[in-house]
Scaffold this active site. Structure first.
Site, mmCIF file in Angstrom:
data_model
loop_
_atom_site.group_PDB
_atom_site.id
_atom_site.type_symbol
_atom_site.label_atom_id
_atom_site.label_comp_id
_atom_site.label_asym_id
_atom_site.label_seq_id
_atom_site.Cartn_x
_atom_site.Cartn_y
_atom_site.Cartn_z
ATOM 1 N N SER A 244 46.725 33.304 27.210
ATOM 2 C CA SER A 244 46.978 34.235 28.307
ATOM 3 C C SER A 244 48.386 34.805 28.219
ATOM 4 O O SER A 244 48.759 35.636 29.035
ATOM 5 C CB SER A 244 46.781 33.529 29.645
ATOM 6 O OG SER A 244 47.549 32.358 29.700
ATOM 7 N N HIS B 219 40.515 37.153 25.870
ATOM 8 C CA HIS B 219 41.061 36.498 27.061
ATOM 9 C C HIS B 219 40.003 36.488 28.168
ATOM 10 O O HIS B 219 39.752 37.502 28.820
ATOM 11 C CB HIS B 219 42.324 37.274 27.492
ATOM 12 C CG HIS B 219 43.058 36.668 28.630
ATOM 13 N ND1 HIS B 219 43.864 37.391 29.467
ATOM 14 C CD2 HIS B 219 43.118 35.385 29.088
ATOM 15 C CE1 HIS B 219 44.377 36.596 30.376
ATOM 16 N NE2 HIS B 219 43.940 35.381 30.169
ATOM 17 N N GLU C 96 39.268 40.393 28.458
ATOM 18 C CA GLU C 96 40.336 41.285 27.988
ATOM 19 C C GLU C 96 40.485 41.050 26.482
ATOM 20 O O GLU C 96 40.748 39.921 26.056
ATOM 21 C CB GLU C 96 41.640 40.937 28.724
ATOM 22 C CG GLU C 96 42.792 41.868 28.446
ATOM 23 C CD GLU C 96 44.048 41.485 29.249
ATOM 24 O OE1 GLU C 96 44.282 40.281 29.482
ATOM 25 O OE2 GLU C 96 44.791 42.406 29.644
ATOM 26 N N ASN D 33 47.724 39.830 33.031
ATOM 27 C CA ASN D 33 48.779 38.996 33.606
ATOM 28 C C ASN D 33 50.070 39.742 33.883
ATOM 29 O O ASN D 33 50.865 39.314 34.715
ATOM 30 C CB ASN D 33 49.016 37.777 32.709
ATOM 31 C CG ASN D 33 47.939 36.741 32.950
ATOM 32 O OD1 ASN D 33 47.495 36.557 34.083
ATOM 33 N ND2 ASN D 33 47.484 36.085 31.898
HETATM 34 N N1 CAA Z 1 30.411 27.733 36.615
HETATM 35 C C1 CAA Z 1 29.288 28.312 37.044
HETATM 36 N N2 CAA Z 1 29.180 28.921 38.244
HETATM 37 C C2 CAA Z 1 30.264 28.898 39.049
HETATM 38 C C3 CAA Z 1 31.471 28.298 38.666
HETATM 39 C C4 CAA Z 1 31.526 27.700 37.397
HETATM 40 N N3 CAA Z 1 32.632 27.107 36.924
HETATM 41 N N4 CAA Z 1 32.372 28.455 39.689
HETATM 42 C C5 CAA Z 1 31.742 29.136 40.652
HETATM 43 N N5 CAA Z 1 30.463 29.403 40.284
HETATM 44 C C6 CAA Z 1 29.466 30.204 40.995
HETATM 45 C C7 CAA Z 1 28.910 29.564 42.225
HETATM 46 O O1 CAA Z 1 27.814 28.726 41.929
HETATM 47 C C8 CAA Z 1 28.500 30.776 43.056
HETATM 48 O O2 CAA Z 1 27.266 31.335 42.591
HETATM 49 P P1 CAA Z 1 26.421 32.469 43.450
HETATM 50 O O3 CAA Z 1 27.286 33.690 43.560
HETATM 51 O O4 CAA Z 1 25.211 32.685 42.640
HETATM 52 O O5 CAA Z 1 26.193 31.848 44.794
HETATM 53 C C9 CAA Z 1 29.583 31.765 42.744
HETATM 54 O O6 CAA Z 1 30.149 31.366 41.480
HETATM 55 C C10 CAA Z 1 30.628 31.785 43.787
HETATM 56 O O7 CAA Z 1 31.144 30.468 43.940
HETATM 57 P P2 CAA Z 1 31.314 29.704 45.336
HETATM 58 O O8 CAA Z 1 30.218 30.092 46.274
HETATM 59 O O9 CAA Z 1 31.530 28.269 45.031
HETATM 60 O O10 CAA Z 1 32.706 30.187 45.894
HETATM 61 P P3 CAA Z 1 33.292 31.600 46.158
HETATM 62 O O11 CAA Z 1 32.281 32.570 46.654
HETATM 63 O O12 CAA Z 1 34.482 31.301 46.970
HETATM 64 O O13 CAA Z 1 33.749 32.109 44.716
HETATM 65 C C11 CAA Z 1 35.255 32.303 42.913
HETATM 66 C C12 CAA Z 1 34.574 31.361 43.881
HETATM 67 C C13 CAA Z 1 34.220 32.917 41.971
HETATM 68 C C14 CAA Z 1 36.235 31.442 42.122
HETATM 69 C C15 CAA Z 1 35.967 33.454 43.730
HETATM 70 O O14 CAA Z 1 36.763 32.904 44.743
HETATM 71 C C16 CAA Z 1 36.815 34.357 42.860
HETATM 72 O O15 CAA Z 1 36.332 35.275 42.233
HETATM 73 N N6 CAA Z 1 38.140 34.105 42.879
HETATM 74 C C17 CAA Z 1 39.095 34.857 42.060
HETATM 75 C C18 CAA Z 1 39.072 34.319 40.662
HETATM 76 C C19 CAA Z 1 40.029 35.039 39.780
HETATM 77 O O16 CAA Z 1 40.797 35.918 40.146
HETATM 78 N N7 CAA Z 1 39.995 34.645 38.491
HETATM 79 C C20 CAA Z 1 40.932 35.172 37.511
HETATM 80 C C21 CAA Z 1 42.111 34.273 37.425
HETATM 81 S S1 CAA Z 1 43.245 34.853 36.239
HETATM 82 C C22 CAA Z 1 42.704 34.220 34.807
HETATM 83 O O17 CAA Z 1 41.743 33.484 34.714
HETATM 84 C C23 CAA Z 1 43.442 34.629 33.597
HETATM 85 C C24 CAA Z 1 44.759 34.067 33.340
HETATM 86 O O18 CAA Z 1 45.251 34.228 32.228
HETATM 87 C C25 CAA Z 1 45.569 33.339 34.333
#
Ligand code: CAA
Length: 285
Positions: free
Chosen positions: A119, A140, A152, A190
């Site tokens: 990242s 990414h 990405e 990022n």
């Molecule tokens: N594997 C499989 N399914 C998963 C999962 C996983 N690890 N984590 C969550 N899910 C699924 C859930 O089962 C659920 O499925 P449905 O939509 O079919 O119901 C769905 O994802 C949503 O999960 P939750 O209901 O548990 O919770 P939520 O609605 O609060 O969503 C989230 C959780 C998807 C994490 C959401 O909060 C989100 O999109 N958050 C932002 C995440 C983000 O910005 N990620 C990028 C970070 S930056 C990065 O990764 C790069 C870097 O270099 C730092």
């Protein structure tokens, strides 16, 4: 070259998610972890995350079993010999990644593409350890990998057009959407995301608002799925700090200076969800 066999190096949060999506989409995956226990732990996490998909009706139980049958673990890259595509997701240290790329270069099929999920480390630096840097690229993924649509794709100077196009097509075959960036510090994701999270932490440090209200403002006001403080905890505060340091080193200037509060949290070992506490508490279930 047809891609059927994939080697994923590293079975942590990102690596197990990456192995999960490749296996789910029909690829034969070898997940390489340093120790067998770590490989077993990664497999258990993948099975649990697939169960969530089965419970939601996003995956059938039979497809889950077939995906898990396509997935095996190994403790050396040599055991994955003959892969056509590799994704490295080991800790964010150039020396560790360089060793992995030197090893991957020995064991891939002729023409194999070597991708890194870094990242923040420049792809061009990692590519120096590969036998053919034109076949090295950034791939990414976002956390949680099985859920997030974006990949990405980062081209270094030496990355060939053929490597980029194959990686783009492979990304689409995973049901993900590729977006391409050049090899600048923090790429696009990022460079834009981290200063926002860092600024939210500065708002907290200066007493502009509480963490709960900062998160509510950004969640409801800007339609973000998580507030920035919560997201920083979710990504890992050590990861956030490391990325801010890469931006600071790469660009300089006030806007990329890591928040002193972010530094304090990391020094205190409060890294977020993974350690059970960050800005918020995460009691073990
Ligand atoms: N594997 C499989 N399914 C998963 C999962 C996983 N690890 N984590 C969550 N899910 C699924 C859930 O089962 C659920 O499925 P449905 O939509 O079919 O119901 C769905 O994802 C949503 O999960 P939750 O209901 O548990 O919770 P939520 O609605 O609060 O969503 C989230 C959780 C998807 C994490 C959401 O909060 C989100 O999109 N958050 C932002 C995440 C983000 O910005 N990620 C990028 C970070 S930056 C990065 O990764 C790069 C870097 O270099 C730092």
């Amino acid at each position: 070259m047809k891609i059927e066999r994939v080697c994923v190096v590293g079975g942590g949060t990102m690596g197990n998610g990456i192995a999960h999506v490749f296996a789910q989409k029909g690829y034969s995956v070898t997940l390489v972890e340093a120790k067998q226990e770590l490989g077993d732990k990664a497999l258990a996490t993948i099975a649990r995350n697939m169960d969530r998909q089965v419970a939601k009706g996003a995956l059938t139980a039979a497809d889950k079993d077939a995906a898990l049958a396509r997935l095996k673990t190994a403790t050396t890259i040599a055991e994955a010999k003959g892969f056509e595509f590799a994704v490295e997701a080991v800790p964010e240290r150039l020396d560790i990644k360089s060793a992995v790329f030197a090893e991957l270069s020995k064991h891939g099929a002729p023409g194999a593409i070597l991708a890194t999920n870094t990242s923040s480390i420049p792809i061009g630096e990692i590519a120096k350890s590969a036998a053919d840097p034109s076949r090295v690229i950034g791939m990414h993924f976002m956390n949680p990998v099985p859920v997030m649509k974006l990949v990405e794709i980062i081209r270094a100077k030496a990355t060939s057009d053929a490597t980029t196009e194959m990686t783009r097509a492979l990304t689409e075959s995973l049901g993900k959407i590729p977006a391409v960036a050049n090899d600048f510090p923090g790429f696009v994701s990022n460079r834009v995301l981290m200063p926002m999270l860092n600024e939210a932490i500065e708002c907290l440090r200066e007493g502009v608002s509480t963490k709960e209200d900062i998160d509510t403002i950004m969640k409801l006001g800007m339609a973000h799925p998580m507030g920035p403080i919560q997201l920083a905890d979710y990504i890992g505060l050590d990861v956030c700090l490391a990325i801010m340091e890469v931006l600071d080193k790469g660009f300089g200037g006030v806007k990329y200076k890591p928040s002193p509060l972010l530094r304090e949290m990391v020094a205190a070992g409060k890294l977020g969800v993974k350690t059970g506490a960050g800005f918020y508490e995460y009691p073990k279930k």
